[in-house]
Design a protein around this motif. Sequence first.
Motif, PDB file in Angstrom:
ATOM      1  N   LEU A 209     -50.426   4.160 -10.171  1.00  0.00           N
ATOM      2  CA  LEU A 209     -50.269   3.590  -8.837  1.00  0.00           C
ATOM      3  C   LEU A 209     -51.566   2.929  -8.378  1.00  0.00           C
ATOM      4  O   LEU A 209     -51.546   1.865  -7.747  1.00  0.00           O
ATOM      5  N   THR A 210     -52.702   3.530  -8.703  1.00  0.00           N
ATOM      6  CA  THR A 210     -53.992   2.920  -8.372  1.00  0.00           C
ATOM      7  C   THR A 210     -54.141   1.568  -9.064  1.00  0.00           C
ATOM      8  O   THR A 210     -54.586   0.588  -8.450  1.00  0.00           O
ATOM      9  N   ALA A 211     -53.765   1.487 -10.335  1.00  0.00           N
ATOM     10  CA  ALA A 211     -53.868   0.224 -11.076  1.00  0.00           C
ATOM     11  C   ALA A 211     -52.917  -0.821 -10.491  1.00  0.00           C
ATOM     12  O   ALA A 211     -53.257  -2.015 -10.434  1.00  0.00           O
ATOM     13  N   TRP A 212     -51.750  -0.385 -10.049  1.00  0.00           N
ATOM     14  CA  TRP A 212     -50.792  -1.299  -9.408  1.00  0.00           C
ATOM     15  C   TRP A 212     -51.365  -1.814  -8.084  1.00  0.00           C
ATOM     16  O   TRP A 212     -51.232  -2.993  -7.739  1.00  0.00           O
ATOM     17  N   PHE A 213     -52.035  -0.935  -7.353  1.00  0.00           N
ATOM     18  CA  PHE A 213     -52.689  -1.328  -6.110  1.00  0.00           C
ATOM     19  C   PHE A 213     -53.808  -2.337  -6.384  1.00  0.00           C
ATOM     20  O   PHE A 213     -53.949  -3.338  -5.672  1.00  0.00           O
ATOM     21  N   ASP A 214     -54.611  -2.090  -7.421  1.00  0.00           N
ATOM     22  CA  ASP A 214     -55.694  -3.014  -7.776  1.00  0.00           C
ATOM     23  C   ASP A 214     -55.139  -4.409  -8.078  1.00  0.00           C
ATOM     24  O   ASP A 214     -55.705  -5.424  -7.659  1.00  0.00           O
ATOM     25  N   LEU A 215     -54.041  -4.449  -8.826  1.00  0.00           N
ATOM     26  CA  LEU A 215     -53.409  -5.731  -9.158  1.00  0.00           C
ATOM     27  C   LEU A 215     -52.904  -6.418  -7.886  1.00  0.00           C
ATOM     28  O   LEU A 215     -53.053  -7.629  -7.725  1.00  0.00           O
ATOM     29  N   PHE A 216     -52.327  -5.654  -6.984  1.00  0.00           N
ATOM     30  CA  PHE A 216     -51.827  -6.186  -5.718  1.00  0.00           C
ATOM     31  C   PHE A 216     -52.971  -6.800  -4.894  1.00  0.00           C
ATOM     32  O   PHE A 216     -52.850  -7.912  -4.365  1.00  0.00           O
ATOM     33  N   VAL A 217     -54.073  -6.077  -4.791  1.00  0.00           N
ATOM     34  CA  VAL A 217     -55.214  -6.571  -4.007  1.00  0.00           C
ATOM     35  C   VAL A 217     -55.748  -7.868  -4.607  1.00  0.00           C
ATOM     36  O   VAL A 217     -55.982  -8.856  -3.897  1.00  0.00           O
ATOM     37  N   GLU A 218     -55.934  -7.899  -5.912  1.00  0.00           N
ATOM     38  CA  GLU A 218     -56.478  -9.091  -6.557  1.00  0.00           C
ATOM     39  C   GLU A 218     -55.522 -10.275  -6.413  1.00  0.00           C
ATOM     40  O   GLU A 218     -55.950 -11.401  -6.127  1.00  0.00           O
TER      41      GLU A 218
END
Length: 251
Positions: A209-218
């Motif tokens: 979920l953290t990696a999905w959030f990182d992708l979303f932010v970028e």
Amino acid sequence: MALAPHAVHRLYEYRKSISTKPFGARGKKLIRCPLCLLGEQFCTCSLRKQLTTQASFLLIMYNDEVLKPTNSGRLIADLIPDTHAFLWSRTDPAPELLALLSSDHYQPFLVFPAQYADQGQTVLSQVPMATLAKGKRPLLIMLDGSWREAIKMFRKSPYLQGLPILSFDPDTLATYALRKGSHDFQLGTAEVASLALAAMGEEANGKALTAWFDLFVESSLLGRNRRCREDILPISDFTNAFEVAYTAATP
């Protein structure tokens, strides 16, 4: 094959249907995907995958929060199959929401800072998976809005009073915020949900979920043309990081 729209997608459509005027988000001229709300060029919907998890989530969203392209609560519903989403109401909560809180299938935990707990209210730092009643799974309740709105929801929702609180100690929040580069240790809804997954023993799902959030932010920053320096990592690095984290979390 694309996954079907989830609870936050449906709530978004409902909230739009009762609006009297268009929601004026930053970057309103950007052509957005109607599901992830990212710029069409940076849409992540084709990458969305569901995790295998014992967790269920209940998102209680403050009025316009579901309309904001920057809302990270929808990222929880992207990955966690059993996610429910409702608009907040102090006096007229949805019957379906109340039914979830009293269901024999769920044990609710309100994810909120311990400092706001009422006297005698149970406060936990871990979800006691081993002692949950047979047949019950954790229902992690997230109050989704600005910090001021979240406090208002907490204080003015009688149906949430008395629920056990899942809270994280300052050291955990500080370490996470430092790694994430957040400000003032006020984490986004999806970031807190990542900690909640880890608190029930699903660290790999939390990392996904953290990696999905990182992708979303970028992807969001790229849509605002705020990623143009040569030292910025390419979006493929964030896409690959999510794939790696998802694979690690998949049985």
